[in-house]
Design an enzyme around this catalytic site. Sequence first.
Site, PDB file in Angstrom:
ATOM      1  N   HIS A 371       0.888  -1.248  -0.396  1.00  0.00           N
ATOM      2  CA  HIS A 371      -0.213  -0.133  -0.335  1.00  0.00           C
ATOM      3  C   HIS A 371       0.697   1.141  -0.059  1.00  0.00           C
ATOM      4  O   HIS A 371      -0.240   2.737  -0.449  1.00  0.00           O
ATOM      5  CB  HIS A 371      -0.974  -0.044   0.911  1.00  0.00           C
ATOM      6  CG  HIS A 371      -2.626   0.617   1.214  1.00  0.00           C
ATOM      7  ND1 HIS A 371      -2.777   1.556   0.155  1.00  0.00           N
ATOM      8  CD2 HIS A 371      -2.939   0.672   1.593  1.00  0.00           C
ATOM      9  CE1 HIS A 371      -3.492   1.916   0.165  1.00  0.00           C
ATOM     10  NE2 HIS A 371      -4.265   1.041   0.939  1.00  0.00           N
ATOM     11  N   ASP A 375      -2.270   1.927  -4.449  1.00  0.00           N
ATOM     12  CA  ASP A 375      -3.699   2.567  -3.816  1.00  0.00           C
ATOM     13  C   ASP A 375      -4.133   1.533  -4.139  1.00  0.00           C
ATOM     14  O   ASP A 375      -4.366   1.141  -4.807  1.00  0.00           O
ATOM     15  CB  ASP A 375      -3.589   4.498  -4.297  1.00  0.00           C
ATOM     16  CG  ASP A 375      -2.390   5.199  -4.086  1.00  0.00           C
ATOM     17  OD1 ASP A 375      -1.952   4.992  -2.717  1.00  0.00           O
ATOM     18  OD2 ASP A 375      -2.832   6.345  -4.032  1.00  0.00           O
TER      19      ASP A 375
END
Length: 408
Positions: A371, A375
């Site tokens: 992450h 995204d």
Amino acid sequence: MILEMKVPSPGESIKEVEIATWLVQDGDYVEKDQAIAEVDSDKATLELPAEASGIITLKASEGDAVAVGAVVCLIDTSAAKPSGAAPAAVEVKAEAPKAETPKKEEVKAAPAPATTYAAQAPSPAARKILEEKNIQPTDIVGTGKGGRITKEDAVNAVPSMGTPTGGNRGTERTKLSMLRRKVAERLVSAKNETAMLTTFNEVDMTNIYALRDQYKEEFKAKHGLGLGFMSFFTKAVTRALQLYPDVNSMIDGQEKISFDFCDISVAVSGPKGLMVPVMRNAETLSFRGVEAEIKRLALRARDGQITVDEMTGGTFTISNGGVFGSMLSTPIINPPQSGILGMHNVVERAIVRNGQIVIAPVMYVALSYDHRIIDGRESVGFLVAVKEALENPVEILMNNNPKKALEL
């Protein structure tokens, strides 16, 4: 002449290897190019061939970590090849009446250590542990010198609870191979050093099943290959990576490295554990090309012939736990990559199609991603793109021409 055999370098970043197995014994006569040992690096298991013919003298033991360039054995190249020795070796091993006498003496001599002063006498540290566990020293067989009970014996001792069942309660302690230790280290590193998150989806495999049923025999007759799921998934993944390039990127310090090619790592199970060989430029491969490359890499991994170069440099990984029956999992990223797709088993499930409940072959898929660099929009979009391509393979992956795509 005495030839010193040194550990060759399996790759630029590898500084040492571990002697996994000697395939010969000290004093054996070996032929040039004969495999004499299997050595583990942190990336692969490799065979070590003899550099000359002669009598071998081993200079390292199994399990030893040996630096690249260090001497592991000597070969006396002036030694003559022995001949006619095999029958004598067989006769030595043959059972004879006289051979029973020393065996009986050895059986009687075996309990001798138990009568020594040290037998079942715990060390001070062991005694304290046994007292805390309320275990009598007489209930334990010591593994120390002379039968002495060591601290480790005391730690591993289990209090007697309930009625003994008479079943086996043995344990075995073996050293992890260098490859297994490196895999463990990388997996822990991936969990600790990445912001790993997993997103899931399901794929209706009806159309892929129909295509395989229609063309698999013709495909095998033409190419000598099976038409499996991996070619469809690889084509779907490379397409999705081009649509969402962040998933095909990785972090290096404070920089992002993006790739305009798709080197797909494929997790396969080998005799030494999990291996991840790489399909180079998978985006350029046809269905036949993917199936041929996966078969080649899987055979090399199974036979222990995979090289370090073949397992280095992937940009994204596909792992197929479904071949072992896995329904759902959260695959761990293969660093320094930023994403891994987990495939699972196909099970007939009830789904809704055009407002009707129908039974269809369904596979759950999972995308684990970093992450820090990917995204939610990219990760979910990537997985949806994979799903769309797999559910509409003729239109999206085959340009509405299956026979041409399959080169039939």
